[in-house]
Design a protein around this motif. Structure first.
Motif, short mmCIF file in Angstrom:
data_model
loop_
_atom_site.label_atom_id
_atom_site.label_comp_id
_atom_site.label_asym_id
_atom_site.label_seq_id
_atom_site.Cartn_x
_atom_site.Cartn_y
_atom_site.Cartn_z
N SER A 6 0.84 -1.19 0.00
CA SER A 6 0.00 0.00 0.00
C SER A 6 0.87 1.25 0.00
CB SER A 6 -0.92 0.01 1.23
OG SER A 6 -0.16 0.22 2.41
N ARG A 7 0.28 2.37 -0.30
CA ARG A 7 1.03 3.62 -0.27
C ARG A 7 1.57 3.88 1.14
NH1 ARG A 7 -1.65 9.45 -1.48
NH2 ARG A 7 -2.47 9.11 0.62
N THR A 25 -0.57 -1.52 -10.64
CA THR A 25 -1.45 -0.98 -9.61
C THR A 25 -2.56 -1.99 -9.38
OG1 THR A 25 -1.04 1.30 -10.33
CG2 THR A 25 -3.00 0.90 -9.01
N ARG A 62 -5.84 -2.34 -7.79
CA ARG A 62 -6.83 -1.37 -7.36
C ARG A 62 -7.34 -1.66 -5.96
NH1 ARG A 62 -8.63 2.28 -10.44
NH2 ARG A 62 -7.96 1.14 -12.32
N GLY A 63 -7.30 -0.64 -5.12
CA GLY A 63 -7.76 -0.77 -3.75
C GLY A 63 -6.76 -1.43 -2.83
N VAL A 64 -5.59 -1.83 -3.38
CA VAL A 64 -4.58 -2.50 -2.55
C VAL A 64 -3.27 -1.72 -2.56
CG1 VAL A 64 -3.29 -4.63 -2.15
CG2 VAL A 64 -5.64 -4.73 -3.05
#
Length: 225
Positions: free
Chosen positions: A170-171, A208, A210-212
Protein backbone atom coordinates in the motif's frame (compact mmCIF):
# COMPACT_ATOMS: atom_id res chain seq x y z
CA UNK A 1 14.50 0.52 3.48
CA UNK A 2 13.84 1.84 6.96
CA UNK A 3 16.23 1.02 9.80
CA UNK A 4 16.06 1.60 13.55
CA UNK A 5 19.36 2.60 15.16
CA UNK A 6 19.54 2.37 18.97
CA UNK A 7 22.84 3.91 20.12
CA UNK A 8 23.52 6.23 23.06
CA UNK A 9 27.02 7.28 21.96
CA UNK A 10 26.12 10.55 20.24
CA UNK A 11 29.22 10.95 18.01
CA UNK A 12 28.94 7.32 16.87
CA UNK A 13 25.20 7.65 16.38
CA UNK A 14 25.62 10.76 14.25
CA UNK A 15 28.27 9.04 12.14
CA UNK A 16 26.15 5.92 11.61
CA UNK A 17 23.00 7.88 10.78
CA UNK A 18 24.92 9.97 8.25
CA UNK A 19 26.63 6.93 6.72
CA UNK A 20 23.51 4.79 6.50
CA UNK A 21 21.46 7.61 5.00
CA UNK A 22 24.21 8.18 2.45
CA UNK A 23 23.81 4.50 1.53
CA UNK A 24 20.12 5.06 0.89
CA UNK A 25 18.52 3.86 4.12
CA UNK A 26 15.85 5.77 6.01
CA UNK A 27 17.11 5.81 9.61
CA UNK A 28 15.29 6.46 12.89
CA UNK A 29 17.67 6.97 15.82
CA UNK A 30 16.94 6.51 19.53
CA UNK A 31 19.35 6.72 22.47
CA UNK A 32 17.35 4.79 25.05
CA UNK A 33 16.42 1.13 25.37
CA UNK A 34 12.77 1.69 26.25
CA UNK A 35 12.38 4.09 23.36
CA UNK A 36 13.81 1.39 21.09
CA UNK A 37 11.27 -1.16 22.37
CA UNK A 38 8.44 1.31 21.76
CA UNK A 39 9.68 2.24 18.28
CA UNK A 40 9.92 -1.42 17.28
CA UNK A 41 6.39 -2.01 18.56
CA UNK A 42 4.99 0.98 16.65
CA UNK A 43 6.85 0.82 13.32
CA UNK A 44 7.59 -2.02 10.87
CA UNK A 45 11.36 -1.76 10.29
CA UNK A 46 13.37 -3.67 7.71
CA UNK A 47 16.12 -4.15 10.32
CA UNK A 48 17.36 -2.85 13.67
CA UNK A 49 20.91 -2.00 14.75
CA UNK A 50 21.03 -2.06 18.55
CA UNK A 51 23.84 -1.23 20.96
CA UNK A 52 24.34 -3.69 23.82
CA UNK A 53 24.69 -1.09 26.60
CA UNK A 54 21.73 1.27 26.46
CA UNK A 55 20.01 3.18 29.27
CA UNK A 56 16.88 1.57 30.76
CA UNK A 57 16.98 -1.59 28.60
CA UNK A 58 19.98 -3.41 27.19
CA UNK A 59 20.35 -4.53 23.59
CA UNK A 60 19.80 -8.21 24.49
CA UNK A 61 16.67 -7.24 26.48
CA UNK A 62 15.29 -5.30 23.51
CA UNK A 63 15.90 -8.17 21.11
CA UNK A 64 14.51 -10.75 23.53
CA UNK A 65 11.32 -8.69 23.85
CA UNK A 66 11.03 -8.66 20.04
CA UNK A 67 11.33 -12.42 19.80
CA UNK A 68 8.89 -13.07 22.66
CA UNK A 69 6.14 -11.32 20.74
CA UNK A 70 6.99 -13.21 17.55
CA UNK A 71 8.61 -10.27 15.75
CA UNK A 72 11.25 -11.54 13.31
CA UNK A 73 12.71 -8.12 12.42
CA UNK A 74 16.42 -8.72 11.62
CA UNK A 75 18.46 -7.43 14.55
CA UNK A 76 22.17 -6.68 14.61
CA UNK A 77 23.85 -6.14 17.98
CA UNK A 78 26.63 -3.58 18.43
CA UNK A 79 28.98 -4.40 21.27
CA UNK A 80 32.41 -3.67 22.68
CA UNK A 81 32.35 -7.16 24.21
CA UNK A 82 34.40 -9.58 22.15
CA UNK A 83 34.68 -12.54 24.54
CA UNK A 84 33.19 -15.74 23.16
CA UNK A 85 30.70 -15.98 26.06
CA UNK A 86 29.38 -12.51 25.26
CA UNK A 87 29.03 -13.33 21.56
CA UNK A 88 27.13 -16.52 22.39
CA UNK A 89 24.86 -14.65 24.82
CA UNK A 90 24.12 -11.99 22.21
CA UNK A 91 23.15 -14.52 19.58
CA UNK A 92 21.19 -16.64 22.03
CA UNK A 93 19.03 -13.65 23.00
CA UNK A 94 17.72 -13.63 19.43
CA UNK A 95 20.17 -11.36 17.61
CA UNK A 96 20.82 -12.35 14.00
CA UNK A 97 24.37 -10.99 13.95
CA UNK A 98 26.72 -8.71 15.86
CA UNK A 99 29.47 -6.20 15.12
CA UNK A 100 32.27 -5.59 17.61
CA UNK A 101 33.18 -1.95 18.20
CA UNK A 102 34.89 0.13 16.90
CA UNK A 103 32.32 -0.01 14.10
CA UNK A 104 33.37 0.23 10.47
CA UNK A 105 30.47 1.43 8.31
CA UNK A 106 31.46 -0.82 5.40
CA UNK A 107 31.30 -3.96 7.55
CA UNK A 108 28.07 -2.88 9.23
CA UNK A 109 26.45 -2.20 5.84
CA UNK A 110 27.62 -5.54 4.43
CA UNK A 111 26.25 -7.45 7.42
CA UNK A 112 22.95 -5.56 7.15
CA UNK A 113 22.66 -6.46 3.47
CA UNK A 114 23.20 -10.11 4.38
CA UNK A 115 20.48 -9.92 7.05
CA UNK A 116 18.05 -8.28 4.65
CA UNK A 117 18.75 -10.92 1.98
CA UNK A 118 18.05 -13.73 4.42
CA UNK A 119 14.88 -12.01 5.64
CA UNK A 120 13.70 -11.85 2.02
CA UNK A 121 14.49 -15.54 1.54
CA UNK A 122 17.48 -15.00 -0.74
CA UNK A 123 21.18 -15.76 -0.38
CA UNK A 124 22.24 -14.08 -3.63
CA UNK A 125 24.10 -10.74 -3.33
CA UNK A 126 21.94 -9.25 -6.08
CA UNK A 127 18.17 -9.07 -6.61
CA UNK A 128 16.92 -10.46 -9.91
CA UNK A 129 13.35 -10.30 -11.16
CA UNK A 130 13.31 -11.59 -14.71
CA UNK A 131 15.73 -9.42 -16.69
CA UNK A 132 15.73 -6.74 -13.97
CA UNK A 133 18.85 -6.80 -11.78
CA UNK A 134 19.55 -4.74 -8.64
CA UNK A 135 22.92 -4.64 -6.91
CA UNK A 136 22.36 -3.36 -3.34
CA UNK A 137 26.10 -2.91 -2.78
CA UNK A 138 26.46 -0.42 -5.65
CA UNK A 139 22.82 0.75 -5.77
CA UNK A 140 23.02 -0.13 -9.46
CA UNK A 141 20.12 -1.28 -11.63
CA UNK A 142 20.18 -2.88 -15.05
CA UNK A 143 17.41 -4.12 -17.31
CA UNK A 144 18.33 -6.80 -19.86
CA UNK A 145 21.96 -5.80 -19.32
CA UNK A 146 21.41 -2.07 -19.92
CA UNK A 147 22.01 0.30 -16.97
CA UNK A 148 19.02 2.20 -15.58
CA UNK A 149 19.74 5.53 -13.88
CA UNK A 150 17.59 6.06 -10.80
CA UNK A 151 17.48 8.65 -8.04
CA UNK A 152 18.21 7.45 -4.51
CA UNK A 153 14.51 7.42 -3.60
CA UNK A 154 13.54 5.66 -6.84
CA UNK A 155 16.15 2.98 -6.14
CA UNK A 156 14.91 2.57 -2.56
CA UNK A 157 11.33 2.10 -3.75
CA UNK A 158 12.34 -0.38 -6.43
CA UNK A 159 14.45 -2.34 -3.94
CA UNK A 160 11.47 -2.69 -1.59
CA UNK A 161 9.27 -3.97 -4.43
CA UNK A 162 11.96 -6.26 -5.89
CA UNK A 163 12.73 -7.91 -2.55
CA UNK A 164 9.30 -9.57 -2.69
CA UNK A 165 8.06 -9.68 -6.30
CA UNK A 166 4.32 -10.04 -6.58
CA UNK A 167 3.62 -8.74 -3.09
CA UNK A 168 1.24 -5.80 -2.96
CA UNK A 169 2.40 -2.76 -0.99
CA UNK A 170 0.00 0.00 0.00
CA UNK A 171 1.03 3.62 -0.27
CA UNK A 172 1.19 3.86 3.53
CA UNK A 173 3.46 0.81 3.74
CA UNK A 174 5.80 2.23 1.10
CA UNK A 175 5.92 5.59 2.88
CA UNK A 176 6.86 3.78 6.11
CA UNK A 177 9.60 1.87 4.30
CA UNK A 178 11.09 4.90 2.55
CA UNK A 179 10.88 7.79 5.03
CA UNK A 180 12.23 8.22 8.56
CA UNK A 181 11.06 10.43 11.40
CA UNK A 182 10.96 14.13 10.61
CA UNK A 183 11.17 13.75 6.84
CA UNK A 184 8.54 15.69 4.92
CA UNK A 185 6.43 13.49 2.66
CA UNK A 186 4.41 15.05 -0.14
CA UNK A 187 0.92 13.61 -0.40
CA UNK A 188 1.68 12.17 -3.85
CA UNK A 189 5.35 11.26 -3.26
CA UNK A 190 4.92 7.51 -3.78
CA UNK A 191 2.82 8.02 -6.90
CA UNK A 192 5.49 10.35 -8.36
CA UNK A 193 8.27 7.82 -7.71
CA UNK A 194 6.17 5.02 -9.24
CA UNK A 195 5.51 7.18 -12.30
CA UNK A 196 9.23 7.81 -12.77
CA UNK A 197 10.06 4.13 -12.36
CA UNK A 198 7.44 3.12 -14.91
CA UNK A 199 8.87 5.61 -17.37
CA UNK A 200 12.41 4.31 -16.88
CA UNK A 201 11.63 0.57 -16.73
CA UNK A 202 8.93 0.49 -19.37
CA UNK A 203 5.28 -0.57 -19.18
CA UNK A 204 4.08 -3.55 -17.20
CA UNK A 205 6.70 -3.75 -14.47
CA UNK A 206 4.88 -1.99 -11.63
CA UNK A 207 1.22 -2.86 -11.48
CA UNK A 208 -1.45 -0.98 -9.61
CA UNK A 209 -3.70 -3.40 -7.77
CA UNK A 210 -6.83 -1.37 -7.36
CA UNK A 211 -7.76 -0.77 -3.75
CA UNK A 212 -4.58 -2.50 -2.55
CA UNK A 213 -1.41 -0.83 -3.81
CA UNK A 214 1.57 -1.58 -6.04
CA UNK A 215 3.44 -4.77 -6.93
CA UNK A 216 6.42 -5.60 -9.14
CA UNK A 217 6.15 -8.29 -11.83
CA UNK A 218 8.14 -9.06 -14.98
CA UNK A 219 5.90 -7.77 -17.81
CA UNK A 220 5.29 -11.28 -19.19
CA UNK A 221 4.21 -12.70 -15.84
CA UNK A 222 0.56 -13.16 -15.02
CA UNK A 223 -0.73 -11.51 -11.90
CA UNK A 224 -1.86 -13.92 -9.19
CA UNK A 225 -5.54 -14.47 -8.69
Amino acid sequence: MRILLAEDDVPLGNALVSGLRHLGYAVDWVCDGRHAIQALADTPYSAAVIDWNLPRASGPDIIASLRRRGDATPALLLTARDAIDDRVAGLDCGADDYVVKPVQLEELAARMRALLRRAAGSSAPVLEVGPLRLDPTLHAVSLAGAPVALSAREYALLEVLAARPGRAWSRAQLEQALYGWGEEIASNAVEVHVHHLRRKLGPGWIRTLRGVGYALYPPAADAPA
